[in-house]
Design an enzyme around this catalytic site. Sequence first.
Site, short mmCIF file in Angstrom:
data_model
loop_
_atom_site.label_atom_id
_atom_site.label_comp_id
_atom_site.label_asym_id
_atom_site.label_seq_id
_atom_site.Cartn_x
_atom_site.Cartn_y
_atom_site.Cartn_z
N GLN A 1 46.72 28.51 37.91
CA GLN A 1 47.40 28.71 36.62
C GLN A 1 48.91 28.95 36.77
O GLN A 1 49.63 28.94 35.78
CB GLN A 1 46.77 29.89 35.86
N CYS B 1 42.07 31.93 27.30
CA CYS B 1 42.66 31.65 28.61
C CYS B 1 44.18 31.56 28.47
O CYS B 1 44.66 30.97 27.50
CB CYS B 1 42.11 30.32 29.13
N LEU B 2 44.90 32.13 29.42
CA LEU B 2 46.37 32.10 29.34
C LEU B 2 46.91 30.68 29.46
O LEU B 2 48.04 30.42 29.06
CB LEU B 2 46.98 32.99 30.44
N HIS C 1 34.90 33.03 34.84
CA HIS C 1 36.00 32.25 34.27
C HIS C 1 37.04 31.92 35.37
O HIS C 1 37.46 30.77 35.50
CB HIS C 1 36.64 33.06 33.13
N GLU C 2 37.41 32.93 36.17
CA GLU C 2 38.39 32.70 37.24
C GLU C 2 37.80 31.80 38.33
O GLU C 2 38.47 30.92 38.85
CB GLU C 2 38.87 34.02 37.85
N GLY D 1 42.53 38.26 33.84
CA GLY D 1 42.40 37.60 35.13
C GLY D 1 43.38 36.45 35.18
O GLY D 1 43.88 36.01 34.15
N HIS E 1 38.09 28.31 37.33
CA HIS E 1 39.44 27.76 37.51
C HIS E 1 39.60 27.15 38.90
O HIS E 1 40.27 26.13 39.06
CB HIS E 1 40.50 28.86 37.33
#
Length: 190
Positions: free
Chosen positions: A51, A91-92, A133-134, A46, A137
């Site tokens: 991000q 997480c990226l 999680h998204e 995701g 963000h």
Amino acid sequence: MAVRRIVYCGDPVLRRAARRVREIDDEVVELIRDLRETMLANSGLGLAAVQVGVPLAVAVVRPDLEGGEPIALINPEIAEEDGREEGKEGCLSLPTLSGIVVRPQRVLVSAMNVDGEEIEVEGEDLMARCLVHEFDHLRGTLFIDRVEPDSLYWMRPDEREESGYRMEETTIEEAEAAFERLRAQREDTG
Ligand code: ZN
């Protein structure tokens, strides 16, 4: 279409609440295309617009681990959530960091798709984790805010290990400092 640069932990854009999308214009359509491409290029499950430095309430998720067409979520809201489940998360924007986070076992998310239609996306287990999680963000929350503190570790590449990496324990403070150095390095090199 373009793969955009992912911003790292420490960048203030990751800590602000994203703005709701009022109109799905060309810019939003392009953003979603780029988010998909950037997520796939980085093998993410995701990716939220914050991000890539865009403070809009937009995210993309992969419906399963194997691929499948990524789902775009515009102005997502969590309509329902059930259960609790512990699981490993990363997480990226916090590359190579991982830890245990408790998330709902199932969620139902309502959102708009790129055509402006109301959609509902249901997820269980890993997909529920990914959706929440998204969603986090878009509220300026990162997984390290929710991680079990003793479970945080770096995945260090190590050829001697069968898995190709070894786990090295760390703390939230150490990790944040490491990403701050990474950001500073990147600013130096452009
Ligand atoms: Zn993330």
